[in-house]
Structures are given as C-alpha cells and as structure tokens.
Write a protein that holds these residues in place. Structure first.
Motif, PDB file in Angstrom:
ATOM      1  N   ALA A 178      -1.725  -7.349 -42.282  1.00 52.96           N
ATOM      2  CA  ALA A 178      -2.980  -8.072 -42.073  1.00 52.96           C
ATOM      3  C   ALA A 178      -3.856  -7.237 -41.159  1.00 52.96           C
ATOM      4  CB  ALA A 178      -2.709  -9.447 -41.460  1.00 52.96           C
ATOM      5  N   SER A 179      -5.102  -7.646 -40.997  1.00 59.10           N
ATOM      6  CA  SER A 179      -6.006  -6.918 -40.114  1.00 59.10           C
ATOM      7  C   SER A 179      -5.528  -7.030 -38.666  1.00 59.10           C
ATOM      8  CB  SER A 179      -7.424  -7.479 -40.236  1.00 59.10           C
ATOM      9  OG  SER A 179      -7.477  -8.787 -39.674  1.00 59.10           O
ATOM     10  N   PRO A 180      -5.910  -6.086 -37.798  1.00 57.64           N
ATOM     11  CA  PRO A 180      -5.455  -6.136 -36.405  1.00 57.64           C
ATOM     12  C   PRO A 180      -5.835  -7.439 -35.702  1.00 57.64           C
ATOM     13  CG  PRO A 180      -6.435  -3.996 -36.881  1.00 57.64           C
ATOM     14  CD  PRO A 180      -6.691  -4.861 -38.077  1.00 57.64           C
ATOM     15  N   ILE A 181      -7.032  -7.953 -35.942  1.00 50.67           N
ATOM     16  CA  ILE A 181      -7.468  -9.155 -35.228  1.00 50.67           C
ATOM     17  C   ILE A 181      -6.656 -10.364 -35.669  1.00 50.67           C
ATOM     18  CG2 ILE A 181      -9.317  -9.821 -36.829  1.00 50.67           C
ATOM     19  CD1 ILE A 181      -9.558  -9.863 -32.996  1.00 50.67           C
ATOM     20  N   VAL A 182      -6.312 -10.430 -36.939  1.00 50.77           N
ATOM     21  CA  VAL A 182      -5.482 -11.539 -37.421  1.00 50.77           C
ATOM     22  C   VAL A 182      -4.056 -11.396 -36.900  1.00 50.77           C
ATOM     23  CG1 VAL A 182      -4.495 -12.592 -39.491  1.00 50.77           C
ATOM     24  CG2 VAL A 182      -6.918 -12.016 -39.418  1.00 50.77           C
ATOM     25  N   ARG A 183      -3.542 -10.161 -36.846  1.00 44.37           N
ATOM     26  CA  ARG A 183      -2.218  -9.956 -36.261  1.00 44.37           C
ATOM     27  C   ARG A 183      -2.194 -10.421 -34.815  1.00 44.37           C
ATOM     28  NH1 ARG A 183       1.628  -6.531 -38.031  1.00 44.37           N
ATOM     29  NH2 ARG A 183       2.751  -7.545 -36.328  1.00 44.37           N
ATOM     30  N   GLY A 184      -3.239 -10.080 -34.055  1.00 46.05           N
ATOM     31  CA  GLY A 184      -3.292 -10.507 -32.668  1.00 46.05           C
ATOM     32  C   GLY A 184      -3.368 -12.020 -32.533  1.00 46.05           C
ATOM     33  N   LEU A 185      -4.149 -12.643 -33.388  1.00 45.25           N
ATOM     34  CA  LEU A 185      -4.274 -14.096 -33.355  1.00 45.25           C
ATOM     35  C   LEU A 185      -2.930 -14.763 -33.643  1.00 45.25           C
ATOM     36  CD1 LEU A 185      -5.806 -16.776 -33.348  1.00 45.25           C
ATOM     37  CD2 LEU A 185      -6.486 -16.311 -35.698  1.00 45.25           C
ATOM     38  N   SER A 186      -2.238 -14.281 -34.663  1.00 40.35           N
ATOM     39  CA  SER A 186      -0.971 -14.911 -35.021  1.00 40.35           C
ATOM     40  C   SER A 186       0.101 -14.662 -33.977  1.00 40.35           C
ATOM     41  CB  SER A 186      -0.498 -14.404 -36.387  1.00 40.35           C
ATOM     42  OG  SER A 186      -0.155 -13.033 -36.335  1.00 40.35           O
ATOM     43  N   ASP A 187       0.046 -13.516 -33.273  1.00 40.26           N
ATOM     44  CA  ASP A 187       1.051 -13.226 -32.255  1.00 40.26           C
ATOM     45  C   ASP A 187       0.814 -14.000 -30.965  1.00 40.26           C
ATOM     46  OD1 ASP A 187       2.581 -11.490 -33.774  1.00 40.26           O
ATOM     47  OD2 ASP A 187       1.341  -9.765 -33.281  1.00 40.26           O
ATOM     48  N   ASP A 188      -0.364 -14.553 -30.796  1.00 42.90           N
ATOM     49  CA  ASP A 188      -0.652 -15.388 -29.623  1.00 42.90           C
ATOM     50  C   ASP A 188      -0.271 -16.827 -29.952  1.00 42.90           C
ATOM     51  OD1 ASP A 188      -2.078 -17.109 -27.711  1.00 42.90           O
ATOM     52  OD2 ASP A 188      -3.041 -15.252 -27.054  1.00 42.90           O
ATOM     53  N   LYS A 189       0.878 -17.269 -29.473  1.00 45.86           N
ATOM     54  CA  LYS A 189       1.405 -18.579 -29.855  1.00 45.86           C
ATOM     55  C   LYS A 189       0.486 -19.720 -29.430  1.00 45.86           C
ATOM     56  CE  LYS A 189       6.282 -17.227 -29.951  1.00 45.86           C
ATOM     57  NZ  LYS A 189       6.046 -15.788 -29.931  1.00 45.86           N
ATOM     58  N   TYR A 190      -0.188 -19.551 -28.286  1.00 47.79           N
ATOM     59  CA  TYR A 190      -1.060 -20.633 -27.821  1.00 47.79           C
ATOM     60  C   TYR A 190      -2.316 -20.735 -28.690  1.00 47.79           C
ATOM     61  CZ  TYR A 190      -3.718 -23.681 -24.752  1.00 47.79           C
ATOM     62  OH  TYR A 190      -4.453 -24.730 -24.245  1.00 47.79           O
ATOM     63  N   LEU A 191      -2.929 -19.597 -29.011  1.00 45.83           N
ATOM     64  CA  LEU A 191      -4.109 -19.645 -29.865  1.00 45.83           C
ATOM     65  C   LEU A 191      -3.761 -20.215 -31.239  1.00 45.83           C
ATOM     66  CD1 LEU A 191      -5.943 -16.285 -29.061  1.00 45.83           C
ATOM     67  CD2 LEU A 191      -6.413 -18.571 -28.159  1.00 45.83           C
ATOM     68  N   SER A 192      -2.575 -19.900 -31.734  1.00 42.07           N
ATOM     69  CA  SER A 192      -2.139 -20.484 -33.011  1.00 42.07           C
ATOM     70  C   SER A 192      -2.083 -22.000 -32.934  1.00 42.07           C
ATOM     71  CB  SER A 192      -0.764 -19.925 -33.396  1.00 42.07           C
ATOM     72  OG  SER A 192      -0.817 -18.537 -33.610  1.00 42.07           O
ATOM     73  N   LYS A 193      -1.626 -22.520 -31.812  1.00 41.28           N
ATOM     74  CA  LYS A 193      -1.570 -23.969 -31.637  1.00 41.28           C
ATOM     75  C   LYS A 193      -2.973 -24.572 -31.577  1.00 41.28           C
ATOM     76  CE  LYS A 193       2.938 -24.644 -29.420  1.00 41.28           C
ATOM     77  NZ  LYS A 193       3.572 -23.428 -29.899  1.00 41.28           N
ATOM     78  N   LEU A 194      -3.906 -23.864 -30.943  1.00 39.80           N
ATOM     79  CA  LEU A 194      -5.283 -24.363 -30.901  1.00 39.80           C
ATOM     80  C   LEU A 194      -5.877 -24.437 -32.302  1.00 39.80           C
ATOM     81  CD1 LEU A 194      -6.833 -22.588 -27.775  1.00 39.80           C
ATOM     82  CD2 LEU A 194      -5.830 -24.883 -27.930  1.00 39.80           C
TER      83      LEU A 194
END
Length: 343
Positions: free
Chosen positions: A107-123
């Motif tokens: 996936a794109s770097p920004i999507v990888r970063g988003l998915s690896d941030d567990k808290y942002l995923s919950k938001l």
C-alpha cells in the motif's frame, strides 16, 4: 492450470517471463530455518521467496534497505521488510520505493502509516460507525490527559508494535503508567485500552480480479485460555506453542456482521494488496469490537490469510499469485489481459 475461483488471478506467462521482481525481506537469503531472534519469520520469508519462484516469476533478492537507496534494477518489488529495528520502520521501504516511483506490493506509505497506528485505526472505526473498545493514546513526550475511562483490566502496549511485542495486562492505571514509562524509555508511543476478553477474529482482505477488495472467510482464534494474551514469543515460534488454533466462522449472522464492519472501513484504506482486519468477539453477548488492521501482514501458509483462502480451495501459491497479480494489474504492469478462468 485454470483458476478455481472467479476472483482468482493468474499472471500471464508472457508477463512472468518479462517482469523482473525484487524480493526484499530481512531473511530473504535464509535457508528456511527459524532465526534465534525472529523465529518463524525467517521460515516465512524463505517460503515466500520459493513460492514466488515456483509461480514462475523471475526473482532477485535483497535483505536490507540499502537496496532501495538507488532505484533498484527491477520492475516491481515485493517487500516484507516491515521490522527494520527502529520506530515506524514499516513505512521506510514504501517511502523509498515511492521516491523512485517504483511499483511495489502492499500500500502507499501514508496508508501503511495509518494502519500501523492502532489508535488512529480506532478513530477511523468510530468515525465509520464500527464499535471498538475504549482506548487512550499517550504520545512519547506529548501532552498527557488523565485517564478517560475506567476498566477492571487494561492492556498497555506500544501503539505501533507487531506480534504482541511489549504488551502487558494490568489491573489499574498506576500499573499502566509504570509500563507506559518503560515503553516510553524505549522510544514508543503507548496505547492503553480496555481489555476485551474471549475470542479474536480476523477478516482477511486481498485484492482480486476486477480491482476490488476480496473479503475472505473470517477466522476465529480459539485458545485454551481466552483470558490470556498471546505473547510475542508464541507468535514468533520462539517457544513451542503449536500451530495457531484457527477455525472458520460458521455462524452466518456473525460472518455477515464482520464483513459489514470490514466493508465500512475499506473506503478509508483502499487500495492495498492484502491485509487483516481484527476484532474481539464475545459469544455470550454477541458483542463484536474492532481492534486493529494489519496491512502487508503475515502471508505464511500457516497463518490466517492463507488458511482462510484454503477454505475456499485457494492454495498458498494461488493466493500469492492472486495478490501479486492484483498489485501488478492496479499499477499497470500487466501487458495482457489477466487470465481468469473459473472452474
């Protein structure tokens, strides 16, 4: 060999002969034996390399980020170098490859970063109407709020760790703060969430033919003790824990709910090539809570995605070819129409 499922992808022979693939993984050159530090990850990397070769792809290998500082001599990169030994290393390979406009799996770097941030995923889950457990984020060196919720049991973990590294269960916020401090000292942001016992359930999603997400059958992890968190050592095979106790979700109502929740999250993350959406399920109450999403996760044949695919007749090699074929197609690297013949 023809396809056995209408969503399966077969990469045309001409493209297999033409395309030059770079396989990048920490243990890309390993011989298939467990590693003293990374355990079964070394076995997994060897299996992926040999599977790509068995599919008929022309594969070269590399085992460090150094291979990406200059543009690689390749058409496409399959990167499993997700654990580079530093914070947020999951993003480095996609970033370096994006710098070269180099097509790559994942996936794109920004999507990888988003998915690896567990808290942002919950938001994101909450914003999409998908329920999740109470959670609070503490950034290292950040602004610290008082505990926002009360719970009889708390889970404290690095906000972007993998395979349960650094996870600890505690009974109060004082103990949570103590473990958080130890994780801060190691350079991590910390997530504290309300413990949700009972069963983990994963919904695999891959890219299939047609360029759209393909939601595979959900899989339940059914441990002997559902109140005990799995350790890093167990997940990596550093201690003898046997194969993961995975079973298909047979309850069609539960399966429909899981697929609907996953579908609600997909517009925030698509396109990607493969991932695993994870939930906690309480069979007594029927409650389902979103936990996290893991993109570019473990594709080892003994793990969730491959075992889910096998339940619909897609063996490991066919799964890998479909995922890679989807990525090649969405990035414009296939010269001919995808061979897609249903049984």
């Amino acid at each position: 060999m023809t396809a056995i499922h209408p969503r399966q992808i077969r990469i045309p022979a001409a493209d297999k002969a033409r395309l030059h693939i770079l396989f990048l993984a920490k243990h890309a050159r390993a011989g298939g034996r467990p590693d003293a530090q990374d355990g079964n990850h070394a076995v997994y990397h060897h299996e992926m390399r040999t599977t790509l070769e068995a599919i008929g792809l022309h594969v070269d290998v590399a085992d460090s980020y150094d291979a990406l500082f200059d543009r690689p001599d390749a058409d496409f990169v399959v990167t499993l170098l997700n654990r580079g030994g530093f914070q947020n290393s999951e993003m480095l390979a996609p970033l370096l490859l994006s710098r070269h406009a180099m097509p790559h799996l994942g996936a794109s770097p920004i999507v990888r970063g988003l998915s690896d941030d567990k808290y942002l995923s919950k938001l994101i889950a909450r914003a999409r109407g998908v329920p999740t457990m109470n959670a609070q984020l503490f950034r290292r060196g950040g602004l610290f709020d008082a505990p926002a919720f009360q719970a009889d049991r708390l889970v404290v973990k690095p906000n972007a760790s993998s395979a349960s590294w650094g996870v600890k269960m505690v009974d109060d916020w004082t103990a949570a703060q103590d473990h958080a401090d130890s994780l801060f000292a190691l350079g991590h942001d910390v997530l504290v969430e309300q413990w949700a016992p009972l069963l983990d359930v994963a919904v695999p999603v891959i890219g299939g033919s047609g360029g759209q997400p393909w939601i595979l059958p959900p899989m339940l992890y059914v441990p002997a003790d559902p109140h005990r968190e799995r350790s890093y050592e167990e997940k990596r095979g550093l201690v003898d824990a046997g194969d993961d106790p995975l079973v298909l979700v047979e309850d069609m109502d539960l399966r429909a709910r899981l697929e609907a929740m996953t579908a609600a999250l997909l517009p925030e993350l698509w396109p990607f090539d493969y991932g695993r959406f994870e939930f906690r399920y309480d069979p007594a109450s029927g409650q389902v809570l979103f936990m996290e999403v893991n993109l570019s996760c473990n594709l080892w044949s003994k793990k969730t995605i491959s075992r889910s695919a096998a339940s619909i007749g897609l063996d490991h090699a066919a799964l890998v070819e479909t995922i890679v074929g989807h990525s090649l197609a969405r990035q414009g690297l296939l010269s001919d129409a995808i061979v897609r013949v249903a049984a």
